[in-house]
Each structure stands twice: as structure tokens, then as C-alpha cells.
Design a protein around this motif. Structure first.
Motif, short mmCIF file in Angstrom:
data_model
loop_
_atom_site.label_atom_id
_atom_site.label_comp_id
_atom_site.label_asym_id
_atom_site.label_seq_id
_atom_site.Cartn_x
_atom_site.Cartn_y
_atom_site.Cartn_z
N GLU C 62 0.81 -1.22 0.00
CA GLU C 62 0.00 0.00 0.00
C GLU C 62 0.84 1.27 0.00
O GLU C 62 0.35 2.33 -0.34
CB GLU C 62 -0.92 0.00 1.23
N VAL C 63 2.10 1.16 0.44
CA VAL C 63 2.95 2.35 0.50
C VAL C 63 4.34 2.01 0.01
O VAL C 63 4.94 1.03 0.45
CB VAL C 63 3.06 2.88 1.96
N VAL C 64 4.84 2.82 -0.95
CA VAL C 64 6.23 2.73 -1.34
C VAL C 64 6.83 4.11 -1.13
O VAL C 64 6.48 5.06 -1.82
CB VAL C 64 6.39 2.30 -2.82
N MET C 91 1.89 -2.66 -9.46
CA MET C 91 1.85 -1.49 -8.59
C MET C 91 0.45 -0.87 -8.58
O MET C 91 -0.19 -0.72 -9.61
CB MET C 91 2.87 -0.44 -9.04
N ARG C 92 -0.03 -0.55 -7.39
CA ARG C 92 -1.37 0.04 -7.28
C ARG C 92 -1.37 1.49 -7.77
O ARG C 92 -0.36 2.19 -7.65
CB ARG C 92 -1.80 0.03 -5.81
N PRO C 93 -2.53 1.96 -8.28
CA PRO C 93 -2.61 3.33 -8.80
C PRO C 93 -2.19 4.39 -7.78
O PRO C 93 -1.42 5.29 -8.11
CB PRO C 93 -4.10 3.48 -9.15
N ALA C 94 -2.68 4.27 -6.55
CA ALA C 94 -2.37 5.31 -5.55
C ALA C 94 -0.88 5.35 -5.26
O ALA C 94 -0.31 6.43 -5.05
CB ALA C 94 -3.15 5.04 -4.26
N VAL C 95 -0.23 4.19 -5.28
CA VAL C 95 1.22 4.13 -5.05
C VAL C 95 1.94 4.78 -6.22
O VAL C 95 2.89 5.56 -6.03
CB VAL C 95 1.67 2.68 -4.85
N ALA C 96 1.47 4.50 -7.45
CA ALA C 96 2.11 5.06 -8.64
C ALA C 96 2.01 6.58 -8.64
O ALA C 96 3.00 7.28 -8.89
CB ALA C 96 1.45 4.49 -9.90
N VAL C 97 0.82 7.10 -8.33
CA VAL C 97 0.62 8.56 -8.30
C VAL C 97 1.55 9.19 -7.27
O VAL C 97 2.20 10.22 -7.53
CB VAL C 97 -0.85 8.90 -7.95
N THR C 98 1.66 8.55 -6.11
CA THR C 98 2.49 9.10 -5.04
C THR C 98 3.97 9.11 -5.43
O THR C 98 4.67 10.09 -5.21
CB THR C 98 2.29 8.29 -3.75
N LEU C 99 4.43 8.03 -6.04
CA LEU C 99 5.84 7.96 -6.45
C LEU C 99 6.15 9.03 -7.49
O LEU C 99 7.20 9.67 -7.43
CB LEU C 99 6.16 6.56 -7.01
#
Lengths: 299, 147, 136
Positions: C62-64, C91-99
Motif C-alpha cells: 500500500e505504501v512505497v 503497482m497500485r494506482p495510488a502508489v504510482a501517483v504518489t511515487l
């Protein structure tokens, strides 16, 4: 001990008006039901309008009885706030601006004042004067309450429409097995770009899409913020394992992007949605050939 | 910023590897309770993870204070990461992308700043550092599920 | 509300071998020490065994943050030096956006939607559509 200033309504007059509004509720309500404000909102039956008038009169009577003539936030208004908001909303949907609605509320004072004067043997007496003043102040407060709720309604309406627009204006289309597309139409701002990005990325997961096409044919202008959002969307899609292609960059927009000094070099682009789709199909090894002519071909 | 109402939700220690994991889990939960969407939750938890690690590695440990904010109908969270370590000597440099003294990618402070609405640093050489972040829940329409 | 005291170190992340492909499935919250241990384990395995590819499934993460991102990038760089290719899956969408917001686009990693695509990409296709290298 309060020393009444000039033009200040004595508490006794306020209470008297409160009692008058309760006693003469039926007569006033019958007159108000014909006034534009109530007549145009409660169109189903006149009884409905009369009931609405009575509710407002109950509230006014309660506020006056507590002597809080000028208090817009008086608890007495509580029970009718919703109703007043709906009325104001209904008027504004019918095209009546805030000033018009305010005038319509102000017009309710006349009939009530006429009845009030009739209560006194000598309408020019000190007491009659004080009571008319009390009613005038009270009706002014009602007008403010309506304006306040009307503005609140307006803000809510705008917010609701904004949300709806965001949802409606950013559909994600499943073009082919494993290929999704978003045809963007209209101006992109930061909030909308964010919605587009999230919707597209979610669709990549749900549709198991290895390709995503962002078509900006319908976007009139691209500023540096929007260009950044496009690049972020492409980068996020890549992290998830999907290739994101931007199609439909019109020459004017291409020039703007160059002038802004933005490097879109890392982003795969195609002239049109059709080109992008053809490219993606080729990548997947799917050949689309022109078959036998169908449709409106003369035989 | 006009904040009419706030309550301190929790104060968590940051002294070990597993404390970092605990901070992430706790921040995730309060963010969900405050009405944050999934992307916002993830951004906030990631920022918290970066800053908690800073507190652990550079500040020699400390704690994080989690405060729920309310302003009218808006809900937010304030996280303050407090240490009593050596402080940050050159703040401008520390806020620059790629600058690192801890062996990471040098994105701790500057990266966290990009994930939140507000980030402030209060640091005194020899006395410690407090990094405070604020995030407000933004109302985002959720995509409708495809049939 | 308090974290358990004197917690034992988290168990190491298992590294499975499917032929000459190493498969690592990351789940939930990964402690820093566990991530560093994983990086070390993979480097050892790739150096000792004939490994052609490493598949890291992060669909359960959930978090990278930048720490884990650095570990992933270093795993890929190390594996490449030893002639193995690393593929990041799911990779989950929210993780991708955050990265992306963090400025971490992980160019050294090949990315795919799921483990099936990763295996297909490495030529260990169990079944499924033709594979493709994710991104540029």
C-alpha cells in the motif's frame, strides 16, 4: 435597566407584534398566499401556500415574542429555515435573481402592516407607531434570513454541479481488450486533471489494460500545469505497467508546449485517436484489414 | 490558515524500525477516518513515512503528534514530527531534491513537501527539529465502477 | 494504542525460484530491515544461481516511500550487473501517483500489470497473451 434610544423598539411592542401575528395568523396567511413569493412557489394548491405562510408566521411570532427582532440567527427561525431555502431555490431556478426574491419578501410587509394598523382605534397613536416599527424591523430580518439561505442554496447548487461536471466530463472508455481511452473535452484545470488521472489509472487495473490513450483533441489550451499533469499520468501508468499515449495534440497546442519550454519528449504521442489505436493494435500484434465492403455501397 | 477546532488524536514514539511501521498504520487509519480518499491517504502515509524516518535517522528518535483539524465542513490532519537531535544546519540545502546525509534518495523533506498541503520546519542547532505537515481532505468524485 | 515492545525482527520475505526466475511477493507493510535483508538475499541468489530474471510482485503493497523505492531500484541495478532482468508487477494506482509526485519514476525497472505478464515477459509463459516490455 435599558434606556430606549430613538427608534428602538420597546420590548412590549415586540411582544405585542408576536401576539398579533399568532392571533391574526389565518388572515395574514390568506393574504400572503396570494403574494408572488408564495403563489409562484406553491403551485399545486392554494392550501399548500397557506400552510407554508402559517409556518413562516409561527416562526416570526416566536422570534418577536422573544424580543429578538433583529437577530438573523434567532432560534425561532430554525423550523422554517429549510422551507425558506427551498423557496429561495425554487425562485432562483425559475430565473428570479436574489434582488427579485428580496423584493418579493419585502412585499409581504404591506398586507401585514395594513392588518396591524386595523387593530388600533387610533393608528397614529404612539403605541401603534411602535408596533408598526417592530413589524417593519422583523420583516427586514426575515428578508435577510431568506437572502442568507438563498445564497447557501446557490453555493450548494454550484458545488453539486461542479462535482457532476467532473464526473460526467471524464469517462474512461474501453476501446479494445486491454486498451482504454479518455477523450478529454473542454478546459482542464488542476482538479479535473487529478480526476482524469485517477480514473484512468483505476481503469488500467479493472480492465487489465496494457495501453491507455489520453486524447486531447477537444482541449482548447494546454498550460504548463496541464502539461505537467499529462506527464505525471503517463509516468504513473508506466509504473503500473501500462503504456500511456497522448493523442490529438493540435499544432497550436504543440507550439504552446514548445514555447512553454516543456519537454514532452519522453511521452509517446500520436496525431489522432485513430493513429494511437492503430499503433497500439500493431504493438499487440493485432492486424486490422479492410474486409469486404459493407453498408451503403451500391451493388 | 483559519482553524476553528482541533483535537490531539495521538502521540506516537519513533525509536525503531517497527515504530515506523506503526506510524504508517496509524496515519493510514486516521486519514481514512477523516474522509481522505485512497490517493490522499497514500500520499499522506508516504510523507509520514519519510518524515518519521528522518526523525529516527537524523534526529536520533523522537515522536509524532497527530492532530485532527476542523474548519467549517473541512477535515484535515496535522502531523508534527519532533526530535531533540542535532538540528538541521542548512535548511535550504536539506529542502533540495537529491540532497542526502542518510543514504536515501535525498527526497525526504523535499519529497514530503510535494505530498502535503503545507510543510513547515522549525530547527535549532543542537536542540532538535520539528517538522509539521498539514493535509486537508479534498472532495473528489469517485469514478463509477464499470459493470 | 501502543506498539508492542521488544518486537522480534520481522520474518524475511521468501524468495521463490521458478526455474531460473526468482519470484518475490511483497505483502503489507515492509520494515526497513526486512527490505534491506531482501535486497541482500536476492543479490546472493542471483550471484550463486543461474538466474535470468527477478519478478517482484508489489500488488499487495500500500505504501512505497523513497526508502523502499531505492531498495527496489538497487535490486534491479545489482541484478543487471549479474545479467538478470528485474520486473516489477502490479503497482497500485495510488502508489504510482504518489511515487510520481515524489519524483521517483524508477526508470531502471521494467514494469507490468501482474505476475502472469512478468513471467510471460521473461519467456516463462504459463499461458496468456504475448508479453511486452512495460513503458519506454
Amino acid at each position: 435597566m435599558q434606556v430606549p434610544e430613538q427608534d428602538t423598539v420597546p420590548e412590549s411592542a415586540a411582544r405585542w407584534v408576536g401576539e398579533f401575528l399568532r392571533r391574526r395568523q389565518e388572515q395574514i396567511a390568506q393574504r400572503w398566499a396570494d403574494a408572488e413569493l408564495f403563489r409562484t412557489v406553491f403551485t399545486v394548491s392554494r392550501d399548500e401556500a397557506v400552510e407554508a405562510c402559517k409556518a413562516v408566521l409561527d416562526a416570526l411570532s416566536a422570534v418577536a415574542a422573544h424580543g429578538a427582532l433583529e437577530n438573523v440567527a434567532a432560534p425561532g427561525f430554525g423550523p422554517v429555515r429549510d422551507q425558506l431555502g427551498r423557496m429561495a431555490g425554487s425562485r432562483s431556478r425559475a430565473g428570479a435573481g436574489p434582488a427579485r426574491v428580496a423584493d418579493e419578501v419585502a412585499a409581504l410587509r404591506g398586507p401585514a402592516t395594513a392588518l396591524l394598523r386595523g387593530e388600533f382605534e387610533d393608528p397614529s397613536s404612539e403605541q401603534a407607531h411602535e408596533c408598526v416599527l417592530a413589524l417593519t424591523v422583523l420583516m427586514g430580518t426575515l428578508r435577510l434570513v431568506v437572502m442568507e439561505t438563498a445564497l447557501g442554496e446557490g453555493e450548494q447548487l454550484i458545488e453539486r454541479q461542479r462535482q457532476q461536471l467532473l464526473e460526467v466530463a471524464t469517462p474512461v472508455i474501453n476501446l479494445w481488450h486491454g486498451i482504454v481511452a479518455v477523450p478529454l473535452i473542454g478546459t482542464l484545470d488542476s482538479a479535473r486533471s487529478q480526476v482524469v488521472m485517477e480514473n484512468l489509472l483505476d481503469a488500467i487495473v479493472t480492465q487489465q489494460a496494457r495501453y491507455a490513450i489520453l486524447d486531447i483533441t477537444g482541449v482548447p489550451t494546454v498550460d504548463s500545469l496541464v502539461a505537467q499533469h499529462l506527464m505525471k499520468t503517463v509516468a504513473a501508468a508506466r509504473l503500473m505497467g501500462a503504456e500511456c499515449i497522448v493523442s490529438g495534440i493540435r499544432p497550436a497546442i504543440a507550439q504552446t508546449i514548445v514555447h512553454l519550454g516543456i519537454d514532452l519528449g519522453t511521452i509517446p504521442t500520436r496525431n489522432s485517436l485513430a493513429d494511437a489505436l492503430a499503433h497500439v493494435l500493431r504493438q499487440q500484434g493485432i492486424a486490422v484489414s479492410a474486409g469486404a465492403p459493407v453498408g451503403a455501397v451500391p451493388r | 490558515m483559519r482553524v476553528s477546532h482541533h483535537t490531539v488524536r495521538a502521540c506516537l514514539p519513533i525509536g525503531s524500525d517497527s515504530d515506523l511501521a506503526w506510524v504508517r498504520q496509524h496515519v493510514r487509519r486516521v486519514a481514512a477516518e477523516s474522509g481522505f480518499g485512497l490517493v490522499q491517504q497514500t500520499k499522506l502515509v508516504t510523507a509520514a513515512s519519510e518524515l518519521a524516518r528522518n526523525t529516527l535517522i537524523h534526529g536520533g528518535g523522537g515522536h509524532v503528534e497527530v492532530t485532527a483539524l476542523e474548519d467549517g465542513s473541512a477535515h484535515g490532519l496535522r502531523l508534527s514530527f519532533v526530535d531533540t537531535g542535532p538540528g538541521i544546519r542548512d535548511l535550504d540545502q536539506a529542502m533540495t531534491d537529491g540532497y542526502t546525509t542518510g543514504g536515501g534518495l535525498g527526497l525526504g523533506l523535499s519529497g514530503a513537501r510535494r505530498l502535503v498541503h503545507d510543510l513547515t520546519v522549525d530547527t535549532r542547532p543542537g536542540q532538535g527539529t520539528t517538522v509539521t505537515i498539514v493535509v486537508w481532505a479534498t472532495d473528489m468524485p469517485r469514478p463509477r465502477a464499470e459493470p | 494504542m501502543n506498539p508492542p515492545l521488544a518486537e522480534p525482527p520481522p520474518p524475511p520475505v521468501p524468495v521463490l525460484a521458478l526455474g531460473d526466475v526468482l519470484l518475490v511477493t511483497l505483502q503489507g507493510d515492509l520494515h526497513d530491515s526486512a527490505a534491506e535483508r531482501l535486497q541482500h538475499d536476492i543479490a546472493e541468489r542471483v550471484a550463486r544461481e543461474p538466474v535470468a530474471g527477478v519478478v517482484i510482485d508489489i500488488s499487495g503493497v500500500e505504501v512505497v516511500d523513497s526508502f523502499l523505492a531505492r531498495v527496489l531500484a538497487e535490486i534491479a541495478s545489482t541484478a543487471r550487473l549479474l545479467a538478470a532482468r528485474t520486473v516489477l508487477a502490479g503497482m497500485r494506482p495510488a502508489v504510482a501517483v504518489t511515487l510520481v509526485e515524489l519524483g521517483l519514476t524508477l526508470p531502471e525497472l521494467t514494469t507490468v500489470l501482474d505476475v502472469g505478464q512478468a513471467l510471460a515477459l521473461l519467456g516463462r509463459t504459463p499461458s496468456g497473451p504475448r508479453a511486452r516490455q512495460g513503458g519506454a
